[in-house]
Design a protein around this motif. Sequence first.
Motif, short mmCIF file in Angstrom:
data_model
loop_
_atom_site.label_atom_id
_atom_site.label_comp_id
_atom_site.label_asym_id
_atom_site.label_seq_id
_atom_site.Cartn_x
_atom_site.Cartn_y
_atom_site.Cartn_z
N THR A 54 0.87 -0.98 -0.07
CA THR A 54 -0.17 -0.04 0.09
C THR A 54 0.92 1.31 0.04
N SER A 55 0.27 2.40 0.39
CA SER A 55 1.04 3.74 0.56
C SER A 55 1.96 3.81 1.69
N GLN A 57 4.40 6.75 4.42
CA GLN A 57 4.55 8.12 4.52
C GLN A 57 5.59 8.18 5.66
N ASP A 81 4.61 5.53 8.52
CA ASP A 81 3.33 4.99 8.52
C ASP A 81 3.00 4.12 7.24
N GLU A 82 2.39 2.89 7.20
CA GLU A 82 1.68 2.29 6.10
C GLU A 82 0.49 2.62 5.97
N MET A 83 -0.24 2.94 5.01
CA MET A 83 -1.65 3.17 4.88
C MET A 83 -2.18 2.59 3.87
N ASN A 84 -3.48 2.23 4.05
CA ASN A 84 -4.51 1.57 2.83
C ASN A 84 -4.67 2.50 2.06
N GLY A 94 -6.25 5.81 3.08
CA GLY A 94 -5.52 6.73 3.92
C GLY A 94 -5.51 6.55 5.18
N LYS A 95 -6.09 5.39 5.73
CA LYS A 95 -5.97 4.89 7.11
C LYS A 95 -4.63 4.21 7.47
N VAL A 96 -4.23 4.72 8.52
CA VAL A 96 -2.91 3.92 8.81
C VAL A 96 -3.12 2.51 9.42
N ILE A 97 -2.48 1.59 8.80
CA ILE A 97 -2.64 0.22 9.22
C ILE A 97 -1.54 -0.34 9.61
N LYS A 149 2.62 0.81 11.62
CA LYS A 149 3.82 1.73 11.91
C LYS A 149 4.94 0.81 11.75
#
Length: 90
Positions: free
Chosen positions: A22-23, A25, A42-45, A48-51, A53
């Motif tokens: 995923t994305s 940041q 932070d890995e996000m779906n 944009g929700k953090v899924i 760290k």
Amino acid sequence: MLHPALGKTNMGLEPALRCFETSAQVQDIGVADDGSYVIQVDEMNEDGKVIAKRTFTCKKLFLTAGSVGTSSLLVKAKTKGTLPHLNDEV
């Protein structure tokens, strides 16, 4: 671009890059006691929700987050004192 580095020998990037489906940041950068760099991500779906760290370490760190992203990370690190060798112009 990191994509051309995938599959190359001696790069050491492939295992870290492959873990992100995923994305991601970068939230913080700093220096560990042994002199290595510590990167908090932070890995996000897709929404944009953090899924997750994640924390990565490396011997050398190249910031290529663009002028705004790189400046933001450096100012944040200067304020928090996590990169103690930054000069006063940051």
